[in-house]
Scaffold this motif. Structure first.
Motif, short mmCIF file in Angstrom:
data_model
loop_
_atom_site.label_atom_id
_atom_site.label_comp_id
_atom_site.label_asym_id
_atom_site.label_seq_id
_atom_site.Cartn_x
_atom_site.Cartn_y
_atom_site.Cartn_z
N PRO A 1 92.00 125.17 37.19
CA PRO A 1 93.04 125.82 37.99
C PRO A 1 94.27 126.15 37.14
CG PRO A 1 92.99 123.46 38.44
CD PRO A 1 91.81 123.75 37.56
N LEU A 2 94.92 127.25 37.49
CA LEU A 2 96.16 127.66 36.84
C LEU A 2 97.24 127.77 37.90
CD1 LEU A 2 94.76 130.40 34.42
CD2 LEU A 2 95.33 128.02 33.88
N VAL B 1 98.11 130.29 47.47
CA VAL B 1 97.21 131.02 46.56
C VAL B 1 96.71 130.05 45.51
CG1 VAL B 1 97.01 132.88 44.87
CG2 VAL B 1 98.37 133.22 46.93
N VAL B 2 95.39 129.91 45.42
CA VAL B 2 94.78 129.06 44.40
C VAL B 2 94.00 129.97 43.45
CG1 VAL B 2 94.63 127.04 45.90
CG2 VAL B 2 92.74 128.66 45.86
N GLY B 3 93.85 129.52 42.22
CA GLY B 3 93.11 130.36 41.28
C GLY B 3 93.02 129.74 39.91
N GLY B 4 92.13 130.30 39.11
CA GLY B 4 91.97 129.81 37.77
C GLY B 4 90.74 130.41 37.09
N LEU B 5 90.28 129.73 36.07
CA LEU B 5 89.15 130.18 35.26
C LEU B 5 87.93 129.31 35.52
CD1 LEU B 5 91.20 130.40 31.96
CD2 LEU B 5 90.29 132.39 33.15
N GLY B 6 86.75 129.89 35.36
CA GLY B 6 85.53 129.12 35.52
C GLY B 6 84.32 130.00 35.27
N ARG B 7 83.16 129.50 35.66
CA ARG B 7 81.92 130.25 35.46
C ARG B 7 81.16 130.38 36.78
NH1 ARG B 7 78.26 127.83 32.86
NH2 ARG B 7 79.20 125.76 32.76
N LEU B 8 80.76 131.58 37.10
CA LEU B 8 79.95 131.86 38.28
C LEU B 8 78.57 132.25 37.81
CD1 LEU B 8 79.57 132.39 41.34
CD2 LEU B 8 80.43 134.71 40.95
N GLY B 9 77.60 131.37 38.04
CA GLY B 9 76.24 131.67 37.59
C GLY B 9 76.14 131.89 36.10
N GLY B 10 76.95 131.18 35.32
CA GLY B 10 76.93 131.33 33.87
C GLY B 10 77.85 132.40 33.34
N ARG B 11 78.46 133.20 34.22
CA ARG B 11 79.35 134.28 33.81
C ARG B 11 80.80 133.81 33.94
NH1 ARG B 11 77.67 137.61 37.07
NH2 ARG B 11 76.53 139.12 35.82
N SER B 12 81.59 133.92 32.88
CA SER B 12 83.00 133.54 32.94
C SER B 12 83.75 134.49 33.85
CB SER B 12 83.61 133.56 31.53
OG SER B 12 83.02 132.58 30.71
N LYS C 1 101.65 135.13 41.07
CA LYS C 1 100.65 134.32 40.37
C LYS C 1 99.32 135.07 40.32
CE LYS C 1 98.94 130.55 42.35
NZ LYS C 1 98.78 129.13 42.74
N ALA C 2 98.94 135.72 41.42
CA ALA C 2 97.71 136.51 41.45
C ALA C 2 97.77 137.63 40.42
CB ALA C 2 97.49 137.08 42.85
#
Length: 317
Positions: free
Chosen positions: A84-85, A97-108, A138-139
């Motif tokens: 999360p950022l 508002v929540v958000g951040g970086l991660g991987r969806l099905g192996g895709r960043s 933030k978005a």
């Protein structure tokens, strides 16, 4: 314990009987298992009949159901290695508002969602999913970060609208929403948006001006809430049901009007009855869309996205 809506009372009565039977001991005169199965079949039939003919107002109620999964639950289930950022680097943090970086099905990916909260304390913390200007800024920061590092963006829309308080207006709510929409249209990476509950006004559009806009089957999306519309037109929210019908707030109506791209089906009885199944279905739809959009260059993405929104409202003219 399941929370039932008013139109689900017959279903509630049957499921209450099933719960009572399961607590009874078996006897020679009554085969409880058979009776439970018979009632469960009846419940499924009643669910199909009820949800096959929901009115627009009933879909509004389903979209607002307290047990419907919200953005953070989608993130927790779909996004691996989520980081999360926080903060807009200008004023502060907005928990709506929540958000951040991660991987969806192996895709960043970069993921952004509007979070309503699940109980009294969390709803207050997240301001019932109504972002202030710093939430939209933030978005914007996260979308620009995604653009810089060539990462696709997923947004999860679930808000009754942007927060209308004096403090939000003083900090430039309208400008923040407008700039957020502009940022959506300007980034050169794939942007997919899913309306998972309520899509209210500019508060939703600020993060939903996307290449692909999906809606869950029982989600709603409109310029104002039915109650707000009724209070303006009739000076009373008693006509909210009539307003919901006239406003074309349902996914089915908006698909016919080409406002959205696809309706994602929900399990029988709504997302709140099978949240994990719903989330997994959304994940598959988003992954498929990102796969298709990943073949387009930045200029094509921007042009097609902008043309798409400029063309809205011309159908039938």
């Amino acid at each position: 314990m399941t929370t039932y809506l008013d139109f689900e009372k017959p279903i509630a009565e049957l499921e209450s009987k099933i719960a009572e039977l399961r607590h009874l001991p078996n006897s020679a005169d009554v085969d409880i298992a058979d009776e439970v199965m018979r009632l469960q079949d009846k419940v499924q039939k009643l669910l199909r009949q009820t949800y096959a003919k929901l009115t627009p107002w009933q879909r509004v109620l389903v979209a607002r159901h307290v047990e419907r999964p919200h953005a953070q639950r989608y993130i927790d289930r779909l996004i691996a290695d989520y980081q999360p950022l926080a903060g807009d680097r200008a004023f502060g943090e907005d928990f709506a508002v929540v958000g951040g970086l991660g991987r969806l099905g192996g895709r960043s990916v970069v993921v952004i969602g509007q979070e309503k909260g699940d109980d009294t304390d969390s709803r207050i913390k997240h301001n019932f999913g109504m972002p202030r200007p710093e939430g939209y800024r933030k978005a914007q920061r996260l979308m620009k970060l995604a653009d810089r590092f060539r990462l696709p963006v997923l947004t999860l829309v679930d808000t009754p609208g942007a927060y209308p308080g004096l403090d939000a207006e003083a900090r430039g709510q309208a400008e923040a929403i407008a700039t957020s929409i502009d940022t959506c249209l300007a980034i050169g990476v794939p942007l997919v948006s899913v309306v998972i509950g309520e899509g209210g006004s500019g508060g939703a559009l600020a993060i939903a001006s996307a290449d692909k806009v999906f809606m869950l089957e029982n989600a709603v999306y409109s310029v104002i809430t039915p109650e707000g519309c009724a209070s303006i037109l009739w000076r009373s929210n008693a006509q909210a049901q009539e307003a919901a019908e006239a406003m074309k707030v349902t996914a089915q109506d908006l698909k016919r009007l080409d406002v959205i791209d696809e309706v994602i089906p929900e399990p029988m009885g709504g997302a709140h009855r099978a949240p994990d199944e719903t989330i997994d279905t959304v994940g598959k739809a988003v992954s498929s869309a990102l796969e298709q959009l990943g073949n387009l260059d930045s200029d094509t993405l921007r042009r097609q996205r902008q043309d798409k929104f400029l063309a809205m409202g011309k159908k039938g003219l």
